[in-house]
Design a protein around this motif. Structure first.
Motif, mmCIF file in Angstrom:
data_model
loop_
_atom_site.group_PDB
_atom_site.id
_atom_site.type_symbol
_atom_site.label_atom_id
_atom_site.label_comp_id
_atom_site.label_asym_id
_atom_site.label_seq_id
_atom_site.Cartn_x
_atom_site.Cartn_y
_atom_site.Cartn_z
ATOM 1 N N LEU A 93 -8.599 -1.054 5.848
ATOM 2 C CA LEU A 93 -8.094 -0.574 4.556
ATOM 3 C C LEU A 93 -9.207 -0.330 3.535
ATOM 4 O O LEU A 93 -9.025 0.406 2.574
ATOM 5 C CB LEU A 93 -7.116 -1.598 3.957
ATOM 6 C CG LEU A 93 -5.772 -1.732 4.640
ATOM 7 C CD1 LEU A 93 -4.979 -2.858 3.999
ATOM 8 C CD2 LEU A 93 -4.988 -0.424 4.563
ATOM 9 N N LYS A 94 -10.340 -0.947 3.779
ATOM 10 C CA LYS A 94 -11.464 -0.854 2.843
ATOM 11 C C LYS A 94 -11.859 0.589 2.537
ATOM 12 O O LYS A 94 -12.325 0.891 1.457
ATOM 13 C CB LYS A 94 -12.641 -1.568 3.502
ATOM 14 C CG LYS A 94 -13.593 -2.189 2.574
ATOM 15 C CD LYS A 94 -14.500 -3.110 3.346
ATOM 16 C CE LYS A 94 -15.732 -2.380 3.804
ATOM 17 N NZ LYS A 94 -16.780 -3.319 4.241
ATOM 18 N N GLU A 95 -11.648 1.437 3.533
ATOM 19 C CA GLU A 95 -12.006 2.841 3.355
ATOM 20 C C GLU A 95 -11.282 3.454 2.144
ATOM 21 O O GLU A 95 -11.817 4.288 1.442
ATOM 22 C CB GLU A 95 -11.623 3.583 4.626
ATOM 23 C CG GLU A 95 -12.367 4.880 4.809
ATOM 24 C CD GLU A 95 -11.989 5.513 6.129
ATOM 25 O OE1 GLU A 95 -11.674 6.703 6.135
ATOM 26 O OE2 GLU A 95 -11.993 4.784 7.157
ATOM 27 N N ASN A 96 -10.040 3.024 1.936
ATOM 28 C CA ASN A 96 -9.232 3.620 0.866
ATOM 29 C C ASN A 96 -8.935 2.700 -0.311
ATOM 30 O O ASN A 96 -8.421 3.155 -1.322
ATOM 31 C CB ASN A 96 -7.892 4.091 1.431
ATOM 32 C CG ASN A 96 -8.074 5.177 2.469
ATOM 33 O OD1 ASN A 96 -8.726 6.171 2.200
ATOM 34 N ND2 ASN A 96 -7.572 4.951 3.659
ATOM 35 N N ILE A 148 0.816 -1.222 0.000
ATOM 36 C CA ILE A 148 0.000 0.000 0.000
ATOM 37 C C ILE A 148 0.847 1.268 0.000
ATOM 38 O O ILE A 148 0.326 2.345 -0.270
ATOM 39 C CB ILE A 148 -1.029 0.043 1.160
ATOM 40 C CG1 ILE A 148 -0.349 0.001 2.513
ATOM 41 C CG2 ILE A 148 -2.051 -1.057 1.012
ATOM 42 C CD1 ILE A 148 -1.334 -0.076 3.670
ATOM 43 N N SER A 149 2.154 1.134 0.265
ATOM 44 C CA SER A 149 2.988 2.346 0.327
ATOM 45 C C SER A 149 3.055 3.066 -1.023
ATOM 46 O O SER A 149 3.296 4.257 -1.080
ATOM 47 C CB SER A 149 4.400 1.998 0.815
ATOM 48 O OG SER A 149 5.141 1.354 -0.199
ATOM 49 N N VAL A 150 2.840 2.329 -2.111
ATOM 50 C CA VAL A 150 2.870 2.970 -3.428
ATOM 51 C C VAL A 150 1.476 3.478 -3.828
ATOM 52 O O VAL A 150 1.253 3.864 -4.971
ATOM 53 C CB VAL A 150 3.446 2.047 -4.532
ATOM 54 C CG1 VAL A 150 4.904 1.734 -4.268
ATOM 55 C CG2 VAL A 150 2.640 0.762 -4.658
ATOM 56 N N LYS A 151 0.553 3.441 -2.863
ATOM 57 C CA LYS A 151 -0.803 3.952 -3.041
ATOM 58 C C LYS A 151 -1.549 3.348 -4.235
ATOM 59 O O LYS A 151 -1.962 4.064 -5.154
ATOM 60 C CB LYS A 151 -0.780 5.477 -3.182
ATOM 61 C CG LYS A 151 -0.279 6.203 -1.959
ATOM 62 C CD LYS A 151 -0.698 7.652 -2.032
ATOM 63 C CE LYS A 151 -0.572 8.434 -0.763
ATOM 64 N NZ LYS A 151 0.499 8.172 0.120
ATOM 65 N N PRO A 152 -1.717 2.046 -4.209
ATOM 66 C CA PRO A 152 -2.515 1.436 -5.277
ATOM 67 C C PRO A 152 -3.991 1.751 -5.044
ATOM 68 O O PRO A 152 -4.357 2.263 -3.983
ATOM 69 C CB PRO A 152 -2.253 -0.058 -5.097
ATOM 70 C CG PRO A 152 -2.013 -0.211 -3.630
ATOM 71 C CD PRO A 152 -1.325 1.049 -3.185
ATOM 72 N N ASP A 153 -4.786 1.443 -6.029
ATOM 73 C CA ASP A 153 -6.233 1.576 -5.904
ATOM 74 C C ASP A 153 -6.835 0.279 -5.397
ATOM 75 O O ASP A 153 -7.795 0.258 -4.653
ATOM 76 C CB ASP A 153 -6.789 1.726 -7.330
ATOM 77 C CG ASP A 153 -7.414 3.049 -7.549
ATOM 78 O OD1 ASP A 153 -7.312 3.887 -6.648
ATOM 79 O OD2 ASP A 153 -8.004 3.223 -8.622
ATOM 80 N N ILE A 154 -6.232 -0.787 -5.889
ATOM 81 C CA ILE A 154 -6.783 -2.125 -5.676
ATOM 82 C C ILE A 154 -5.705 -3.000 -5.062
ATOM 83 O O ILE A 154 -4.538 -2.908 -5.438
ATOM 84 C CB ILE A 154 -7.222 -2.742 -7.026
ATOM 85 C CG1 ILE A 154 -8.244 -1.845 -7.716
ATOM 86 C CG2 ILE A 154 -7.767 -4.160 -6.839
ATOM 87 C CD1 ILE A 154 -8.600 -2.271 -9.130
#
Ligand SMILES: Nc1ncnc2c1ncn2[C@@H]1O[C@H](COP(=O)(O)OP(=O)(O)OP(=O)(O)O)[C@@H](O)[C@H]1O
Ligand SMILES: [Mg+2]
Length: 266
Positions: A208-211, A177-183
């Protein structure tokens, strides 16, 4: 085995908020067809569980969503994968860009043989982030999102190979998630974990579902019913039934699904 009609299908569709979908997706390993034309849509900020017996094609399907099958010499994927309106199953689309948006967490935690800090900072430094302050921030935010910060904040220089399996899996989630994926794609992320670590990873997923939009493969029916909003039953390379998780587990439309989720299958 009970006499199921495998031509029966009950597959839900959505009018809006589909973040990713597949249209007539087939996957072949050499001559063998492992996925037989799956049409499926995934809802944004929801958790979807892929369930089904061993060999039914869950991992193959999941891996196709971020083009992991590109790594395989034998796998060939046809059909469309629509992500934000673009067919990403196309040579013109850069596979590394796809994986930045669609991250993956594997069955066995696979931290790098580096410190906890470097497991996350590494890729960002490689991508040109030089400022120590900025890297510190990325590491802290990602570890907090993965619910690991409090446990490791005083040990960031410790080797990631010296932490527990559950912590290592949450580190891998933090890294993804550090690379800010969508999925976020997760293939049996808890199968190597004890019940307490499993609970912690499930709690992390729910937070994590929020984002993020999460798609998880699991053999654990309790886990699927605890964490997912939607559930999809795969059998022999076909999507058989796809519905709200509550419906799949309490009142599925098809006998095969019912037998599978209640453990009476086969
Ligand atoms: N790399 C590969 N080369 C050839 N065939 C493969 C490969 N990977 C999977 N398969 C075959 O494709 C089919 C689907 O396998 P897949 O691993 O996707 O199933 P799965 O539902 O994830 O099973 P499990 O629950 O055991 O992980 C199986 O028949 C499997 O043998
Ligand atoms: Mg699998």
């Amino acid at each position: 085995m009970a006499d199921y009609d495998w031509n029966d299908r009950k597959i839900m569709t959505f009018d809006t908020n589909n973040v990713i979908s597949t249209i007539d997706l087939h996957v072949y390993y050499g001559e063998k067809e492992a996925i037989h034309g799956v049409d499926m849509q995934f809802q944004e900020n929801q958790i979807t569980a892929l369930i089904g017996p061993s060999g039914s094609g869950k991992s193959t399907y999941l891996r196709s969503l971020n083009r992991m099958n590109d790594f395989s010499d034998t796998a060939r994927v046809t059909g469309e994968i629509l992500y934000e309106g673009v067919n990403i199953n196309s040579k013109e689309v850069n596979v590394y860009e796809v994986r930045k948006q669609i991250g993956m967490v594997f069955q066995r935690p696979n931290p790098f043989a580096k410190s906890i800090y470097e497991n996350i900072a590494f890729v960002h430094r490689k991508n040109g982030v030089k400022s120590k302050k900025q890297l510190d921030e990325i590491v802290e935010t990602s570890l907090k999102q993965a619910a690991l910060w409090d446990q490791v904040k005083d040990d960031l220089n410790k080797s990631a190979l010296a932490i527990s399996g559950g912590q290592a899996q949450r580190l891998c989630i933090a890294r993804a998630i550090s690379v800010k994926p969508d999925i976020l794609l997760m293939d049996e992320p808890c199968s190597a974990l004890d019940p307490i670590s499993t609970m912690q990873v499930e709690e992390t997923m729910t937070a994590l579902k929020e984002n993020y939009t999460i798609i998880i493969v699991t053999h654990n029916m309790q886990q699927a019913s605890r964490v997912s909003d939607y559930a999809a039953f795969f059998y022999s390379g076909d999507l058989i039934e796809y519905d709200e998780t509550a419906k799949i587990f309490t009142n599925p439309s098809l006998k095969s699904t019912e037998d599978y989720v209640s453990g009476h299958f086969g």
